[in-house]
Design a protein around this motif. Structure first.
Motif, PDB file in Angstrom:
ATOM      1  N   THR A  43       6.008   7.325   3.825  1.00 33.61           N
ATOM      2  CA  THR A  43       5.596   5.935   3.647  1.00 33.61           C
ATOM      3  C   THR A  43       6.775   5.155   3.074  1.00 33.61           C
ATOM      4  O   THR A  43       7.849   5.719   2.819  1.00 33.61           O
ATOM      5  CB  THR A  43       4.402   5.836   2.688  1.00 33.61           C
ATOM      6  N   GLU A  44       6.583   3.848   2.840  1.00 33.45           N
ATOM      7  CA  GLU A  44       7.610   3.043   2.194  1.00 33.45           C
ATOM      8  C   GLU A  44       7.398   3.034   0.683  1.00 33.45           C
ATOM      9  O   GLU A  44       6.268   3.115   0.197  1.00 33.45           O
ATOM     10  CB  GLU A  44       7.612   1.615   2.731  1.00 33.45           C
ATOM     11  N   LEU A  45       8.505   2.931  -0.042  1.00 35.30           N
ATOM     12  CA  LEU A  45       8.458   2.869  -1.498  1.00 35.30           C
ATOM     13  C   LEU A  45       7.791   1.562  -1.938  1.00 35.30           C
ATOM     14  O   LEU A  45       8.165   0.483  -1.494  1.00 35.30           O
ATOM     15  CB  LEU A  45       9.873   2.954  -2.062  1.00 35.30           C
ATOM     16  N   LYS A  46       6.780   1.703  -2.824  1.00 30.76           N
ATOM     17  CA  LYS A  46       6.057   0.531  -3.343  1.00 30.76           C
ATOM     18  C   LYS A  46       6.091   0.562  -4.860  1.00 30.76           C
ATOM     19  O   LYS A  46       6.171   1.631  -5.484  1.00 30.76           O
ATOM     20  CB  LYS A  46       4.598   0.543  -2.869  1.00 30.76           C
ATOM     21  N   ASP A  47       6.004  -0.619  -5.493  1.00 28.12           N
ATOM     22  CA  ASP A  47       5.934  -0.649  -6.953  1.00 28.12           C
ATOM     23  C   ASP A  47       4.586  -1.184  -7.417  1.00 28.12           C
ATOM     24  O   ASP A  47       3.785  -1.685  -6.627  1.00 28.12           O
ATOM     25  CB  ASP A  47       7.100  -1.442  -7.554  1.00 28.12           C
ATOM     26  N   SER A  48       4.362  -1.085  -8.720  1.00 29.65           N
ATOM     27  CA  SER A  48       3.043  -1.371  -9.295  1.00 29.65           C
ATOM     28  C   SER A  48       2.907  -2.802  -9.792  1.00 29.65           C
ATOM     29  O   SER A  48       1.837  -3.181 -10.275  1.00 29.65           O
ATOM     30  CB  SER A  48       2.798  -0.417 -10.473  1.00 29.65           C
ATOM     31  N   THR A  49       3.942  -3.620  -9.689  1.00 28.13           N
ATOM     32  CA  THR A  49       3.903  -4.916 -10.367  1.00 28.13           C
ATOM     33  C   THR A  49       3.331  -6.048  -9.521  1.00 28.13           C
ATOM     34  O   THR A  49       2.847  -7.043 -10.069  1.00 28.13           O
ATOM     35  CB  THR A  49       5.323  -5.328 -10.787  1.00 28.13           C
TER      36      THR A  49
END
Length: 230
Positions: A43-49
């Motif tokens: 998958t693609e890298l995602k962040d929590s913000t």
């Protein structure tokens, strides 16, 4: 799924034949080495913000590796054995891909993948036998390390974790008996392994930012072992 279908088809074909490859109650210990080739799908890298802190299109993959193997078979009947398989945990490097490919290796982890399989054995010739079977593997990731180039790219000291995974495994192989006790074995296995990764970066601007990515690693394992039966 093509690998699984092929293994099932082979299993169905050999089950109709008379087999004399083992002896009920006998045990077999095998040791050797294997080459691990990963079929990475990320998958693609995602962040929590929810903020635009992570560029789009960043993927990841596991680098191919080698591992020392230890396997134990107990023959429940002349044809069927239960196998416990494990390897000395290799260090697997994690590589950035997609829009972050220039970063190269961004981390590493130690991987332990014990498996339990049911194997059906059958004779091919006087000293040559084969087997096919399936089971379940448990994959545990230890000592996750994030490299400095990742920390520089994403703005701070980082720690990583990877969830443990349970998945199926299929295996087929052939053994050549050198004498009553010793044999040489060649085998192919396919494991289904998903790596759910989280990396937390302590940034000076906004504090801790957690990014996540998932890799279907699904390794193909080609092994050569020497066995002792008793």
């Amino acid at each position: 799924m093509k690998t699984l279908s092929s293994a099932i088809a082979l299993f169905a074909a050999v089950c109709s034949a008379s087999t004399f490859a083992g002896e009920a109650g006998s045990q077999l210990i095998k040791f050797g080495a294997a080459s691990v080739s990963y079929n990475n799908d990320s998958t693609e890298l995602k962040d929590s913000t929810g903020l635009p802190l992570t560029p789009a299109g960043i993927t990841a993959s596991a680098e191919d590796s080698n591992v020392a193997l230890l396997e134990y078979d107990y023959f429940v009947t002349d044809d069927w054995s239960i196998q416990l398989a494990a390897g000395v945990p290799p260090t697997v490097k994690l590589t950035a891909g997609g829009t972050a490919a220039a970063l190269g290796n961004v981390g590493e982890t130690s991987v332990l993948t014990p498996a339990v399989l049911g194997l059906y054995h059958f004779d091919l010739a006087d000293k040559l036998s084969a087997y096919v079977g399936a089971g379940v593997n448990y994959t545990k990731f230890n000592d996750v390390k994030i490299y400095e180039n990742y920390e520089q790219a994403f703005g701070g000291a980082s720690t990583g974790s990877i969830d443990d995974n349970i998945g199926p495994v299929v295996k087929l192989g052939a053994s050549y008996a050198m004498n009553e006790n010793w044999s040489v074995d060649l085998a192919y296995s396919h494991y289904w392994v998903t790596s759910d990764i989280e990396v937390t970066t302590d940034t000076p601007q906004i504090g801790k930012v957690t990014r996540s990515i998932s890799i279907d690693a699904d390794p193909d394992i080609f092994s050569m072992t020497v066995g002792y039966q008793f």
